[in-house]
Design a protein around this motif. Structure first.
Motif, PDB file in Angstrom:
ATOM      1  N   ASP A  86     -65.787 134.214  -6.944  1.00  0.00           N
ATOM      2  CA  ASP A  86     -65.673 133.332  -5.776  1.00  0.00           C
ATOM      3  C   ASP A  86     -64.435 132.436  -5.874  1.00  0.00           C
ATOM      4  O   ASP A  86     -64.300 131.659  -6.823  1.00  0.00           O
ATOM      5  N   ALA A 107     -60.634 138.611   2.870  1.00  0.00           N
ATOM      6  CA  ALA A 107     -60.735 139.167   1.512  1.00  0.00           C
ATOM      7  C   ALA A 107     -59.403 139.750   1.040  1.00  0.00           C
ATOM      8  O   ALA A 107     -59.208 139.936  -0.163  1.00  0.00           O
ATOM      9  N   SER A 145     -59.866 141.316   6.994  1.00  0.00           N
ATOM     10  CA  SER A 145     -60.697 140.284   6.374  1.00  0.00           C
ATOM     11  C   SER A 145     -59.851 139.315   5.568  1.00  0.00           C
ATOM     12  O   SER A 145     -58.823 139.706   4.986  1.00  0.00           O
ATOM     13  N   VAL A 171     -68.957 142.932  -0.512  1.00  0.00           N
ATOM     14  CA  VAL A 171     -68.009 142.801  -1.607  1.00  0.00           C
ATOM     15  C   VAL A 171     -68.624 143.301  -2.924  1.00  0.00           C
ATOM     16  O   VAL A 171     -68.015 144.100  -3.651  1.00  0.00           O
ATOM     17  N   PRO A 187     -55.957 141.048  -3.202  1.00  0.00           N
ATOM     18  CA  PRO A 187     -57.417 141.202  -3.091  1.00  0.00           C
ATOM     19  C   PRO A 187     -58.084 141.289  -4.452  1.00  0.00           C
ATOM     20  O   PRO A 187     -57.497 141.806  -5.403  1.00  0.00           O
ATOM     21  N   ASN A 231     -65.031 133.396   7.490  1.00  0.00           N
ATOM     22  CA  ASN A 231     -66.480 133.556   7.246  1.00  0.00           C
ATOM     23  C   ASN A 231     -67.282 133.556   8.550  1.00  0.00           C
ATOM     24  O   ASN A 231     -67.485 132.509   9.163  1.00  0.00           O
ATOM     25  N   SER A 256     -61.358 142.499  -4.844  1.00  0.00           N
ATOM     26  CA  SER A 256     -62.460 143.465  -4.854  1.00  0.00           C
ATOM     27  C   SER A 256     -61.992 144.754  -4.176  1.00  0.00           C
ATOM     28  O   SER A 256     -61.065 144.725  -3.353  1.00  0.00           O
ATOM     29  N   TYR A 314     -63.452 146.137  -1.822  1.00  0.00           N
ATOM     30  CA  TYR A 314     -63.589 145.880  -0.384  1.00  0.00           C
ATOM     31  C   TYR A 314     -62.294 145.295   0.185  1.00  0.00           C
ATOM     32  O   TYR A 314     -61.735 145.796   1.169  1.00  0.00           O
ATOM     33  N   GLY A 315     -61.802 144.221  -0.440  1.00  0.00           N
ATOM     34  CA  GLY A 315     -60.567 143.592   0.031  1.00  0.00           C
ATOM     35  C   GLY A 315     -59.386 144.551  -0.044  1.00  0.00           C
ATOM     36  O   GLY A 315     -58.519 144.560   0.839  1.00  0.00           O
TER      37      GLY A 315
END
Ligand SMILES: O=c1ccn([C@@H]2O[C@H](COP(=O)(O)OP(=O)(O)O[C@H]3O[C@H](CO)[C@@H](O)[C@H](O)[C@H]3O)[C@@H](O)[C@H]2O)c(=O)[nH]1
Length: 323
Positions: free
Chosen positions: A284, A119, A117, A79, A137, A170, A139, A141-142
């Motif tokens: 987070d 995410a 994910s 991330v 999302p 996770n 990020s 990544y997400g």
């Protein structure tokens, strides 16, 4: 029928290969070995070394190995790094998937299980996250995982592809020490790293709106993640053209960072090193816990391993790698 597992030399991919071969499926691994390791691939499983951006090699691999379906796990997954290098993440995760889909449609490979994910949900404001919880999302990544799901759903509608996007929560643990995670980018290995250096583990913030103030997550054993892929692959074999499933893979049980750290200290015998609380880590979410109802209803799948299995097997793997 033969399945191609992209990223099959990585931590999660190697577990999927193991579950699928044990389940009687024929598997070929496709991996660029940028983070994966060839020694994670069993000797009797063919390994093609290449990039998911190489459409020609993908098409040749489909033909040479008579591939009927793909489990697409190859991706960049950090991330924080995705915030620093968004273009790289979009190229590897989105252009890589697009290239794979183009190769699949060109050759007529019509089944796809995709690593998505949790995410994609970002900072969900619900007790249990269902697949219908809004995706926001937080990020790059997400974002790449969510765009990937859209690409696949569109291809399923237009080209009759059959697909399942699996949203991992996770992931932790290892089926065998050799298959363990070699990185230290998540809570459990990050705590091991601190302990090994003789340092107290860190808790990133204890002022969240959760029962003990620390972040709550849904930890799931990688062997359970792997068995969900096998169940999804089997389901797609019987599904009609155009099927497009989206499924959470979690246990539906929340564990706080403090609970996790306490258990890790117990398993490793390092209760002398009391955790220290530091500032929150930016980005987070307070709580991300799956509803696993849909995957149970669709695939009859549920997790078998508990937190102690995850922590103990991760610790065996860590000791295997670090002596
Ligand atoms: O030394 C540490 C390491 C982590 N944490 C906390 O532990 C929790 C879990 O962190 P981590 O293991 O990094 O997982 P997440 O940030 O929840 O992200 C993971 O889970 C997501 C799915 O929910 C995936 O998208 C990500 O790729 C994957 O890294 C978070 O609250 C962290 O702040 C600590 O307090 N101390």
């Amino acid at each position: 029928m033969n399945w191609l597992v992209t990223g099959g030399a990585g931590y999660i991919g190697a577990h999927v290969v193991r579950a699928m071969t044990e389940g009687g499926e024929h598997v070929v691994v496709y991996d660029d070995l940028s983070t994966g390791a060839a020694d994670r691939v069993p000797a009797d499983v063919p390994l093609v070394v290449g990039s998911v951006l190489d459409q020609e090699l993908l098409e040749r691999t489909f033909r040479d190995h008579d591939i009927a379906g793909v489990v697409h796990i190859a991706a960049k997954k950090q991330v924080g790094e995705s915030v620093e290098r968004p273009l790289y993440y979009y190229r590897e995760n989105v252009t890589g998937l697009q290239t794979l889909l183009e190769a699949m449609t060109a050759v007529g490979v019509d089944r796809l299980v995709f690593s998505s994910s949790a995410a994609v949900y970002g900072m969900p404001d619900v007790d249990l996250v269902t697949e219908d919880t809004p995706c926001v999302p937080m990020s790059p990544y997400g974002e790449t995982k969510l765009v990937g799901e859209w690409l696949i759903a569109a291809a399923a509608r237009a080209h009759g592809l059959k697909a399942a996007a699996l949203r991992y929560f996770n992931v932790a643990g290892a089926a065998t020490p050799e298959l363990s995670d070699s990185g230290a980018f998540n809570l459990i290995p990050m705590v091991f790293e601190r302990l090994e250096a003789g340092e107290a583990p860190r808790i990133f913030g204890d002022d969240y709106a959760t029962p003990d103030g620390t972040c709550v997550r849904d930890y799931i054993h990688v062997a359970d993640i792997a068995s969900a892929h096998l169940a999804a692959a089997r389901r797609l074999a019987e599904a009609p053209a155009g099927t497009s499933l989206t499924l959470n893979i979690g246990r539906g049980e929340g564990s706080s960072v403090r609970q996790m750290v306490d258990r890790i200290l117990k398993v490793t015998g390092r209760e002398d090193l009391a955790p220290e609380v530091t500032a929150r880590r930016p980005g987070d979410p307070a709580r991300v816990v799956a509803s696993a109802d849909r995957i149970h209803a669709e695939l009859g799948w549920s997790a078998r391993h508990d937190l102690d299995d995850m922590i103990e097997s991760a610790w065996l793997g860590w000791r295997h790698r670090h002596g």
